[in-house]
Structure formats: structure tokens, C-alpha cells
Design a protein around this motif. Structure first.
Motif, mmCIF file in Angstrom:
data_model
loop_
_atom_site.group_PDB
_atom_site.id
_atom_site.type_symbol
_atom_site.label_atom_id
_atom_site.label_comp_id
_atom_site.label_asym_id
_atom_site.label_seq_id
_atom_site.Cartn_x
_atom_site.Cartn_y
_atom_site.Cartn_z
ATOM 1 N N LEU A 20 0.854 -1.267 -0.041
ATOM 2 C CA LEU A 20 -0.045 -0.092 0.022
ATOM 3 C C LEU A 20 1.054 1.365 0.056
ATOM 4 O O LEU A 20 0.485 2.223 -0.642
ATOM 5 C CB LEU A 20 -0.839 0.060 1.336
ATOM 6 C CG LEU A 20 -1.940 -0.801 1.202
ATOM 7 C CD1 LEU A 20 -2.774 -1.135 2.500
ATOM 8 C CD2 LEU A 20 -3.155 -0.621 0.274
ATOM 9 N N MET A 21 1.886 1.282 0.696
ATOM 10 C CA MET A 21 2.730 2.332 0.786
ATOM 11 C C MET A 21 3.559 2.723 -0.319
ATOM 12 O O MET A 21 3.918 3.741 -0.722
ATOM 13 C CB MET A 21 3.780 2.227 2.031
ATOM 14 C CG MET A 21 3.122 2.256 3.633
ATOM 15 S SD MET A 21 2.148 3.845 3.593
ATOM 16 C CE MET A 21 3.446 4.955 3.388
ATOM 17 N N ALA A 22 3.838 1.524 -1.164
ATOM 18 C CA ALA A 22 4.608 1.807 -2.370
ATOM 19 C C ALA A 22 3.850 2.597 -3.087
ATOM 20 O O ALA A 22 4.263 3.356 -4.242
ATOM 21 C CB ALA A 22 5.314 0.469 -2.967
ATOM 22 N N CYS A 23 2.384 2.552 -3.174
ATOM 23 C CA CYS A 23 1.628 3.136 -4.179
ATOM 24 C C CYS A 23 1.233 4.504 -3.814
ATOM 25 O O CYS A 23 0.328 5.107 -4.328
ATOM 26 C CB CYS A 23 0.376 2.267 -4.489
ATOM 27 S SG CYS A 23 0.661 0.592 -4.903
ATOM 28 N N ASN A 24 1.643 4.978 -2.608
ATOM 29 C CA ASN A 24 0.896 6.059 -1.751
ATOM 30 C C ASN A 24 1.641 7.358 -2.245
ATOM 31 O O ASN A 24 1.254 8.457 -2.114
ATOM 32 C CB ASN A 24 1.300 5.887 -0.080
ATOM 33 C CG ASN A 24 0.756 6.971 0.524
ATOM 34 O OD1 ASN A 24 -0.597 7.141 0.398
ATOM 35 N ND2 ASN A 24 1.098 7.796 1.306
ATOM 36 N N GLY A 25 2.893 7.160 -2.716
ATOM 37 C CA GLY A 25 3.519 8.347 -3.393
ATOM 38 C C GLY A 25 4.360 8.982 -2.256
ATOM 39 O O GLY A 25 4.528 8.513 -1.257
ATOM 40 N N ARG A 26 4.804 10.304 -2.671
ATOM 41 C CA ARG A 26 6.124 10.598 -1.960
ATOM 42 C C ARG A 26 5.556 11.991 -1.159
ATOM 43 O O ARG A 26 4.746 12.833 -1.930
ATOM 44 C CB ARG A 26 7.016 10.901 -2.647
ATOM 45 C CG ARG A 26 8.405 11.446 -2.248
ATOM 46 C CD ARG A 26 9.705 11.549 -3.290
ATOM 47 N NE ARG A 26 10.645 11.712 -2.862
ATOM 48 C CZ ARG A 26 11.805 11.850 -3.487
ATOM 49 N NH1 ARG A 26 11.948 11.708 -4.724
ATOM 50 N NH2 ARG A 26 12.938 12.361 -2.703
ATOM 51 N N GLY A 27 6.051 12.187 0.028
ATOM 52 C CA GLY A 27 5.603 13.553 0.648
ATOM 53 C C GLY A 27 4.237 13.644 1.150
ATOM 54 O O GLY A 27 3.784 14.581 1.566
ATOM 55 N N LYS A 28 3.366 12.593 1.252
ATOM 56 C CA LYS A 28 2.033 12.697 1.525
ATOM 57 C C LYS A 28 2.005 11.778 2.775
ATOM 58 O O LYS A 28 2.791 10.917 3.349
ATOM 59 C CB LYS A 28 0.984 11.919 0.648
ATOM 60 C CG LYS A 28 1.090 12.579 -0.704
ATOM 61 C CD LYS A 28 0.114 11.773 -1.446
ATOM 62 C CE LYS A 28 0.044 12.482 -3.045
ATOM 63 N NZ LYS A 28 -0.875 11.773 -3.785
ATOM 64 N N ARG A 29 0.970 12.134 3.718
ATOM 65 C CA ARG A 29 0.734 11.400 4.975
ATOM 66 C C ARG A 29 0.374 9.936 4.691
ATOM 67 O O ARG A 29 -0.636 9.785 3.778
ATOM 68 C CB ARG A 29 -0.403 11.978 5.766
ATOM 69 C CG ARG A 29 -0.606 11.157 7.103
ATOM 70 C CD ARG A 29 -1.902 11.915 7.920
ATOM 71 N NE ARG A 29 -2.147 11.144 9.180
ATOM 72 C CZ ARG A 29 -1.618 11.303 10.188
ATOM 73 N NH1 ARG A 29 -0.460 11.844 10.605
ATOM 74 N NH2 ARG A 29 -2.198 10.431 11.267
ATOM 75 N N PRO A 30 0.970 8.844 4.985
ATOM 76 C CA PRO A 30 0.626 7.611 4.640
ATOM 77 C C PRO A 30 -0.893 7.418 5.235
ATOM 78 O O PRO A 30 -0.933 7.557 6.357
ATOM 79 C CB PRO A 30 1.724 6.546 5.460
ATOM 80 C CG PRO A 30 2.864 7.623 5.489
ATOM 81 C CD PRO A 30 2.367 9.251 5.786
ATOM 82 N N GLU A 31 -1.335 6.604 4.365
ATOM 83 C CA GLU A 31 -2.927 6.290 4.452
ATOM 84 C C GLU A 31 -2.906 5.194 5.807
ATOM 85 O O GLU A 31 -4.002 4.947 6.391
ATOM 86 C CB GLU A 31 -3.538 5.888 3.363
ATOM 87 C CG GLU A 31 -3.707 6.730 2.165
ATOM 88 C CD GLU A 31 -4.372 6.120 0.821
ATOM 89 O OE1 GLU A 31 -4.554 4.923 0.927
ATOM 90 O OE2 GLU A 31 -4.281 6.837 0.091
ATOM 91 N N THR A 32 -1.825 4.486 6.012
ATOM 92 C CA THR A 32 -1.879 3.357 6.943
ATOM 93 C C THR A 32 -1.461 3.886 8.273
ATOM 94 O O THR A 32 -1.427 2.915 9.263
ATOM 95 C CB THR A 32 -0.863 2.045 6.324
ATOM 96 O OG1 THR A 32 0.223 2.677 5.891
ATOM 97 C CG2 THR A 32 -1.647 1.411 5.022
ATOM 98 N N VAL A 33 -1.167 4.985 8.401
ATOM 99 C CA VAL A 33 -0.523 5.592 9.695
ATOM 100 C C VAL A 33 -1.732 5.094 10.894
ATOM 101 O O VAL A 33 -1.309 4.721 11.956
ATOM 102 C CB VAL A 33 -0.275 6.920 9.825
ATOM 103 C CG1 VAL A 33 0.061 7.340 11.189
ATOM 104 C CG2 VAL A 33 0.946 7.177 8.901
ATOM 105 N N SER A 34 -3.073 5.364 10.663
ATOM 106 C CA SER A 34 -4.011 5.216 11.540
ATOM 107 C C SER A 34 -4.223 3.827 11.845
ATOM 108 O O SER A 34 -4.570 3.517 13.078
ATOM 109 C CB SER A 34 -5.230 5.596 10.841
ATOM 110 O OG SER A 34 -5.587 4.525 9.789
ATOM 111 N N ALA A 35 -3.478 2.796 11.137
ATOM 112 C CA ALA A 35 -3.512 1.285 11.528
ATOM 113 C C ALA A 35 -2.675 1.131 12.783
ATOM 114 O O ALA A 35 -2.523 0.126 13.434
ATOM 115 C CB ALA A 35 -3.188 0.529 10.449
ATOM 116 N N ILE A 36 -1.517 1.969 12.815
ATOM 117 C CA ILE A 36 -0.576 1.788 14.117
ATOM 118 C C ILE A 36 -1.132 2.134 15.186
ATOM 119 O O ILE A 36 -0.589 1.613 16.371
ATOM 120 C CB ILE A 36 0.652 2.749 13.772
ATOM 121 C CG1 ILE A 36 1.125 2.407 12.242
ATOM 122 C CG2 ILE A 36 1.870 2.310 14.674
ATOM 123 C CD1 ILE A 36 2.476 3.214 11.937
#
Length: 562
Positions: A20-36
Motif C-alpha cells: 500500500l505504501m509503495a503506491c502512496n506516493g511521496r511526501g504525503k501522510r501515509p494512509e496506513t498510519v491510523s492502523a498503527i
């Protein structure tokens, strides 16, 4: 997303995060942070208002305010202020979501190398954070190496034991240490990894000595770095090595006065060297800071660091004969029923604090009746700590003539030992085995089988001499070689008893009962000069205390050296 993580294995979860992170792009808040489920909120510290935590300079690709906060988080991490460090790393993630090393920091906050191994929830969080860090593009080759190192610790965490994962992290950090010789943080974290991977039965202290050499080489040029002074103490927290850490021990509390752990940690070395006044002051400060932290953080009950400090405080008070202060701590412990988090060191404190008071004072009747407290604590998860309670009862029963009941307690000790063997925990199983041998020896002695008793008691003492102290404890509730001296004295073998006490004092200097036992043995073998030396040392160390042993020592000194 949370539901997905519950449905898949932790290893698959890490792969999913990476994809998922590989597709997230650069310099953006990772969409998966909330999962942590990051710890967040204001940083809570009890100490100087300007948050003194030492000086750290860990260069990263993060810039501006994020770099400043990153260094603050690293300083907290080096003093094992894990919750507060994670809050600051979370702040860095909010400030600079592309900062891969901030996620590395979260993973490091959930790696606990020298205390209780990380819980499954912590391991899952650490694995997720490491996966995000690995997937982000903006990082240097050096940063990628750091991230890969902590990721190696979390890899297949649900199928790999803690010791194996600790060794993987050690090897990975060694590569960074070798590749970047000018990176002092690499050296410091490598030293930590060495201590975390140390073999608990290695009496040569191979990894600890190597870590100590690395850190002491850094210390002259970095005297205010919290990790250096902290990890020097851990590296040398053994009787044979403790003197090497005394300068660091006397510095750490002033380097990081805002850390409760920094107030306590020097006492590990003070206790190893028999410096009871310094140990007492260290833990009075530490327990006060821990109480303050619990109140400020809204912890329901007490913080585990408070009980850990109490164990060391009681131990040191007992060696000075300060029963009043030690008893006050025991009574206070009886008012504590909730602790956060419930873990290995909390279980140890609950068992050891009352046991020490009763055994050190030879209160055999009370020892025989020692109760399990608190009753609702998950004792089944801590066989070694539970064994301390049964060992205390057994010695109390033996010394009050109730041999049958003592044999019943012995069966419980054997069962707890077997449980640890089945759990493949040889170190703790060995600790309980020492108790089993000691218990069998004293039962045999009370049954009049002296030669068999001595053989078993000597074997227990030899085994303990070759078993390094666990980092959680200030020392055994009663040293086996000291108990051997007690047995020899009761057998009217004062010369052999004196040798046993003196050998115990070599490993555990200035112990109250060791000094008194050595003086009494010397007195009984008609060696007034040596008796005088031990009795005077005892009287000087415990001046003002009210214990019968001191009165006996004083009486001897007045009779023979008026």
C-alpha cells in the motif's frame, strides 16, 4: 483497515502495508498510519521544567522542527521513556509524514531489549511501523540500513522467539556500526543491541564487555549523551564489572534529570558495590518521579517503574538495618492493587519486596505465612516470581520446625521449575533450581542429615555463583553462599562458615547479614582481630539501626576492645 489486520497474519500484514505504501506516493501522510494506533498527547515528564534529558544529535533526512523533535524523541528513547518517545515520534510524523526515520523511531519504542520482551500488540505495532518506514522513498542509504535492522527484529515475530530476533538485530546493527564508523548513534544502538542479545548464562559477559568498551570510548567526548551513560550501566551491571560503571552511574541522573528511569538506573551499580546511601537516595528520587508520572499521565493505579524502584529501595534499606523505612515500603506495597503495565518486573517486585524483609530479618514465623499478593495478579504467567513466595514460605517453615509443610512447598517449587523447563526458559528454570536445591538442603539439615545437606547447599551456591544476575533484580532474596555460611555456623563449623561468608561478600559487598555472619564466624573460631574488622564495618555501615545483630556486635567489641 483495522479489520483487515485482525484477519490476516502479522507477516502478511507487513507485506500488505509495504504494498500500500509503495503506491502512496511521496511526501504525503501515509494512509496506513491510523492502523498503527500511535500514542499521542502532551509529553509528560517529572523533573526540571525545561525537560532536561541530555544531549543528542542524530542526523536524519528530516529537517527543521521535525529534526529538533526527532532528537528529543531519541533522548527519551535512550532513557527507556518509551511511551513519551513514541508521542514525540508521532508528532514528527504529523510534521513530516515523509520522514521514514520517525516510523523507525516508533518501531524502536516497541523494542524492549532489557526488560520484559515486547507484547504481541507491541510487536505488531513495531512491525507495521517498520513496514511503513521501509516503503517510504525519501531516505538515505544509512537510514535504510537502520530501518532494515529494526525490521529484522520484527520479521516473523509471531513465529520466532525473542532471543533469536534480538540476535538478528544485533547482527544488523553491527553492520551499520562497521559501515559508518563516524556515526556515534550507530555505535550506541549497537551497544544496546549487544546487551539485548547477551546470553543470560554467559559468565564471561562477552557481549556486555564489548558494549562497554564501545561506550566508554565514546564517553569522554560525549559526557551528556543519555544513551552512553545509561548503557554503560547496563553493560556493567554485574558484580565483576560494576566498578567500571561507577563514573557513569554517578553522572546519569544529572544528565537526564527529567527521566524517572535515569533517577533509578544508577542504583544498579550502587547496589552492586554496596553503596547503600547512594542507592537509597537514587530510588527515593526515582519512586517520587514515578508517582508524579502516574498522576500526570492519568494512570489508573501505579506505574511499574515505581514498584521497580521500591524493590531496590527496600533492598538497600535492609542492608543498612533501616527496618523502619523498609517496613514502611512493605506496608505501602500492600495498598497497591493496580499497576500499569502488568509485567515481569511488577511481578518480581510484588514477590521480592515482602520476601526480602522477612528473610533478611529472619522472621521465620511470618515468612512461613507469607501470602500471595495481590491475589488477582496473573501469577500463572510468572513462575519464577511466584517461586520466590513459595521459597520464602519454605524457609520459614523449615526454621519453625514444620518439615511436612515445607516438603509440600518444595513440591510446588519443583512444579514451577518444570513449568519453566517446558517453556524453554533455561535461565529462570535455573534460578528456581537453585531454590529447589537450597530447600532440599535445609530440609535434610533439619532432619539431621548434615553431609547430604552440605553437599546440596554447596551445589546450590556453586550454581548461583555461575548464574549472572538478571537485570530486573537488585539481588537474590537470600544469597545461596550466605545461606551456606548460616548452615555451617549452625553445624558448629565456624572456619568453613567464615570462608563461605567471605566468598559471598566478594560478590555482594557490604551485605548486612554477610558482614554479621563473617564477624560471628570469626568470633567463634577465636579470631578476635577479624571479628573486630567485620563488626566494626557493620557498625559503621548501619549506625543508628536497631537490630539485635548490632547489639551483639557492639557487646563483643566492648568486651574485647574497650
Amino acid at each position: 483497515m483495522k479489520k483487515l489486520y485482525r484477519e490476516f497474519s502479522p507477516f502478511f500484514g507487513v507485506l500488505l502495508l509495504s504494498a500500500l505504501m509503495a503506491c502512496n506516493g511521496r511526501g504525503k501522510r501515509p494512509e496506513t498510519v491510523s492502523a498503527i494506533d500511535l500514542k499521542r498527547g502532551r509529553m509528560i515528564l517529572c523533573g526540571p521544567p525545561d525537560k532536561q534529558l541530555g544531549t543528542v544529535g542524530f542526523k536524519t533526512s528530516c529537517s527543521g522542527k521535525a529534526q529538533e523533535d526527532f532528537n528529543l524523541a531519541i533522548a527519551l528513547l535512550h532513557s527507556f521513556e518509551y511511551d513519551e518517545a513514541e508521542k514525540v515520534f508521532a508528532k514528527v510524523i504529523d510534521e513530516a509524514p515523509e520522514c521514514a526515520m520517525a516510523y523507525w523511531g516508533v518501531a524502536m519504542c516497541n523494542y524492549h531489549p532489557l526488560w520484559n520482551p515486547s507484547t504481541p500488540a507491541e510487536l505488531e505495532k513495531g512491525a507495521k511501523a517498520a513496514a511503513i518506514a521501509m516503503s517510504l522513498e525519501k531516505k538515505s542509504q544509512r537510514e535504510s540500513a537502520y530501518i532494515a535492522a529494526i525490521a529484522s527484529f520484527y520479521n516473523a515475530w509471531d513465529r520466532t522467539d525473542h532471543a533469536t530476533r534480538s540476535r538478528r538485530f544485533e547482527k544488523a546493527m553491527e553492520k551499520i556500526y562497521t559501515a559508518y564508523p563516524g556515526d556515534k548513534e550507530a555505535a550506541i544502538f549497537y551497544a544496546l543491541a549487544l546487551n539485548g542479545a547477551a546470553d543470560p548464562v554467559d559468565t564471561a559477559f562477552t557481549r556486555q564487555r564489548k558494549a562497554g568498551r564501545i561506550l566508554t570510548a565514546l564517553y569522554p567526548n560525549e559526557p551528556y549523551h543519555p544513551g552512553i551513560v545509561h548503557y554503560i550501566i547496563h553493560s556493567y551491571d554485574y558484580p565483576e564489572l560494576a566498578a567500571l560503571a561507577l563514573p557513569a552511574a554517578r553522572a546519569y541522573a544529572s544528565v537526564a534529570p527529567s527521566s524517572a528511569h535515569a533517577q533509578h538506573m544508577p542504583s544498579h551499580i550502587f547496589i552492586r558495590l554496596g553503596l547503600w546511601d547512594e542507592a537509597i537516595q537514587s530510588n527515593l528520587a526515582a519512586t517520587a518521579a514515578a508517582k508524579c508520572y502516574a498522576e500526570s499521565a492519568g494512570i489508573k493505579g501505579h506505574w511499574d517503574e515505581e514498584l521497580h524502584g521500591m524493590d531496590y529501595l527496600v533492598y538497600a534499606c535492609l542492608q543498612k538495618g533501616e527496618n523502619r523505612q523498609a517496613k514502611a515500603q512493605c506496608r505501602y506495597l500492600e495498598t497497591i492493587s493496580e499497576v500499569y503495565p502488568e509485567n515481569f518486573k511488577v511481578a518480581y517486585a510484588f514477590a521480592a519486596i515482602p520476601a526480602r524483609y522477612l528473610l533478611e530479618n529472619r522472621l521465620w514465623k511470618e515468612a512461613a505465612a507469607l501470602k500471595v499478593y495481590p491475589p488477582h495478579f496473573p501469577w500463572q504467567a510468572y513462575p519464577w516470581q511466584r517461586s520466590i513466595i513459595h521459597f520464602t514460605r519454605l524457609l520459614g517453615l523449615v526454621n519453625t520446625g514444620n518439615i511436612n509443610a515445607a516438603k509440600a512447598e518444595l513440591k510446588t517449587l519443583v512444579r514451577l521449575h518444570d513449568t519453566l523447563v517446558k517453556q524453554n526458559d533455561p535461565y529462570k528454570a535455573g534460578q528456581v533450581q537453585i531454590q529447589v536445591k537450597t530447600a532440599e538442603a535445609w530440609i535434610l539439615f533439619k532432619e539431621g542429615r548434615d553431609s547430604e545437606a552440605l553437599a546440596l547447599m554447596s551445589a546450590a551456591a556453586d550454581m548461583e555463583d555461575h548464574t549472572p544476575k538478571h537485570p530486573v533484580t537488585p539481588g537474590e532474596v537470600l544469597p545461596a553462599r550466605e545461606l551456606l555460611g548460616d548452615m555451617l555456623l549452625q553445624m558448629n563449623k565456624p572456619t568453613e562458615a567464615l570462608h563461605a561468608y567471605e566468598a559471598s561478600l566478594q560478590q555482594r559487598p557490604n551485605r548486612f547479614n554477610g558482614l554479621y555472619g563473617a564477624g560471628l564466624a570469626a568470633e567463634r573460631r577465636h579470631d578476635p582481630g577479624k571479628a573486630r574488622r567485620y563488626y566494626q564495618q557493620l557498625a559503621s555501615m548501619a549506625s543508628g539501626a536497631d537490630r539485635p545483630e548490632l547489639k551483639a556486635a557492639s557487646s563483643f567489641l566492648k568486651r574485647h576492645f574497650p
